[in-house]
Design an enzyme around this catalytic site. Structure first.
Site, PDB file in Angstrom:
ATOM      1  N   SER A   1     -17.448  -8.662  50.645  1.00 29.88           N
ATOM      2  CA  SER A   1     -17.733  -9.955  51.275  1.00 29.88           C
ATOM      3  C   SER A   1     -16.456 -10.788  51.334  1.00 29.88           C
ATOM      4  O   SER A   1     -15.444 -10.450  50.722  1.00 29.88           O
ATOM      5  CB  SER A   1     -18.812 -10.722  50.491  1.00 29.88           C
ATOM      6  OG  SER A   1     -18.344 -11.035  49.190  1.00 29.88           O
TER       7      SER A   1
ATOM      8  N   CYS B   1      -8.824  -8.871  45.765  1.00 28.33           N
ATOM      9  CA  CYS B   1      -9.569 -10.058  46.196  1.00 28.33           C
ATOM     10  C   CYS B   1     -10.752 -10.376  45.279  1.00 28.33           C
ATOM     11  O   CYS B   1     -11.357 -11.447  45.414  1.00 28.33           O
ATOM     12  CB  CYS B   1     -10.083  -9.870  47.616  1.00 28.33           C
ATOM     13  SG  CYS B   1      -8.796  -9.808  48.882  1.00 28.33           S
TER      14      CYS B   1
ATOM     15  N   TYR C   1     -10.798 -21.572  36.048  1.00 23.88           N
ATOM     16  CA  TYR C   1     -10.410 -20.986  37.337  1.00 23.88           C
ATOM     17  C   TYR C   1      -8.923 -21.207  37.607  1.00 23.88           C
ATOM     18  O   TYR C   1      -8.196 -20.282  37.984  1.00 23.88           O
ATOM     19  CB  TYR C   1     -11.253 -21.611  38.446  1.00 23.88           C
ATOM     20  CG  TYR C   1     -11.032 -21.005  39.807  1.00 23.88           C
ATOM     21  CD1 TYR C   1     -11.514 -19.735  40.116  1.00 23.88           C
ATOM     22  CD2 TYR C   1     -10.355 -21.713  40.798  1.00 23.88           C
ATOM     23  CE1 TYR C   1     -11.323 -19.179  41.372  1.00 23.88           C
ATOM     24  CE2 TYR C   1     -10.159 -21.167  42.059  1.00 23.88           C
ATOM     25  CZ  TYR C   1     -10.642 -19.902  42.340  1.00 23.88           C
ATOM     26  OH  TYR C   1     -10.448 -19.356  43.592  1.00 23.88           O
TER      27      TYR C   1
ATOM     28  N   PHE D   1     -11.515 -21.903  52.048  1.00 28.47           N
ATOM     29  CA  PHE D   1     -11.901 -20.950  53.087  1.00 28.47           C
ATOM     30  C   PHE D   1     -13.423 -20.851  53.197  1.00 28.47           C
ATOM     31  O   PHE D   1     -14.142 -21.067  52.211  1.00 28.47           O
ATOM     32  CB  PHE D   1     -11.314 -19.570  52.796  1.00 28.47           C
ATOM     33  CG  PHE D   1      -9.911 -19.397  53.302  1.00 28.47           C
ATOM     34  CD1 PHE D   1      -9.643 -18.550  54.373  1.00 28.47           C
ATOM     35  CD2 PHE D   1      -8.856 -20.088  52.741  1.00 28.47           C
ATOM     36  CE1 PHE D   1      -8.362 -18.393  54.859  1.00 28.47           C
ATOM     37  CE2 PHE D   1      -7.567 -19.949  53.224  1.00 28.47           C
ATOM     38  CZ  PHE D   1      -7.312 -19.099  54.284  1.00 28.47           C
TER      39      PHE D   1
ATOM     40  N   THR E   1     -15.990 -18.911  52.878  1.00 22.37           N
ATOM     41  CA  THR E   1     -16.478 -17.689  52.247  1.00 22.37           C
ATOM     42  C   THR E   1     -17.996 -17.797  52.053  1.00 22.37           C
ATOM     43  O   THR E   1     -18.574 -18.864  52.284  1.00 22.37           O
ATOM     44  CB  THR E   1     -15.797 -17.499  50.884  1.00 22.37           C
ATOM     45  OG1 THR E   1     -16.100 -18.640  50.059  1.00 22.37           O
ATOM     46  CG2 THR E   1     -14.283 -17.383  51.044  1.00 22.37           C
TER      47      THR E   1
END
Length: 253
Positions: A15, A84, A159, A192, A194
């Protein structure tokens, strides 16, 4: 490095940014191993692009090695690795319920940073052992960081720390692997569109887009994939970290 005919492995390829990258590389003639924790998603993408579906956890040495072995058995020596796979979490270091659980912090670091390092070290060992191409090159590794590595917001401690570690890996890895003809670069994407952002209300998506100077929209995963293509093909790009973010700088919150 020439993409056409090369064996590539993309993590998180079921994905989002990984899927877009797998599709672009396949479209340019690469033979792609689609590696994802979600077996159904990996199979779907692999079927679409004529790739090889591979299921596993990037932090698992055995699963990662098996995926590379399968990809090489099907497509020849591994030449391209794009990392990714990753997760995010939102938690203050000290919130209303007390300190952030250490296990939550460790999980993000393990998947994002340790997982990237695990895939990189295993791939680099295989690349270094492969026969060099005519120009002396043996492989290319592209890792995924985030603008949060530089502009981490409140609630992004885990993160941001994980992505900051990935940024810091680029140069020492590139220097170490130089003697083997292996390049290492990193892309630090901004906001982005996503699958995670697709779940947000349209109003929230528009608000995020408005915060981006130009173009004032969310990034298209295809644009990330195109940056991967640049790093693979441009032989002089090495040890670099590219912010791909429309000039956004994240606010504290």
């Amino acid at each position: 490095m020439k993409i056409d005919g090369s064996c590539a492995l993309v993590t998180g390829a079921g994905s989002g940014l990984g899927e877009a990258t797998a599709r672009l590389l396949a479209g340019l003639g690469a033979r792609v191993g689609v590696f994802d924790l979600n077996a159904e998603a990996a199979a779907r993408v692999a079927a679409d692009i004529g790739g090889l579906a591979l299921t596993g956890d990037v932090t698992d040495e055995t699963a990662a090695g098996a995926a590379m072995t399968a990809a090489e058995a099907a497509f020849g020596p591994l030449r391209i690795l794009v990392n990714c796979a990753g997760i995010g979490t939102a938690s203050r270091i000290v919130g209303r319920d007390g300190p952030m659980p250490l296990a939550a912090f460790e999980r993000v670091i393990r998947v994002n940073l340790v997982g990237t390092f695990n895939m990189m070290r295993l791939a680099a060992a295989r690349m270094a052992a492969a026969e060099a191409l005519d120009d002396g090159a043996r492989g290319v590794i592209v890792n995924t960081a985030s603008v949060a590595a530089f502009d981490g917001q409140i609630g992004q401690a885990a993160y941001a720390a994980s992505k900051g570690g990935i940024v810091s890996l680029a140069l020492p890895a590139a220097r170490e692997f130089a003697r083997s003809g292996i390049r290492v670069n990193t892309i630090a994407p901004g906001i982005f569109l996503t699958p995670l952002l697709h779940t947000l209300p349209q109003e929230a998506q528009q608000s995020l887009a408005a915060s981006i100077p130009y173009p004032s929209r969310l990034g298209d995963p295809a644009e990330f994939a195109d940056a991967v293509r640049f790093f693979v093909e441009n032989q002089y790009a090495n040890g670099e970290v590219l912010r791909l973010d429309g000039a956004v700088r994240l606010a504290p919150r």
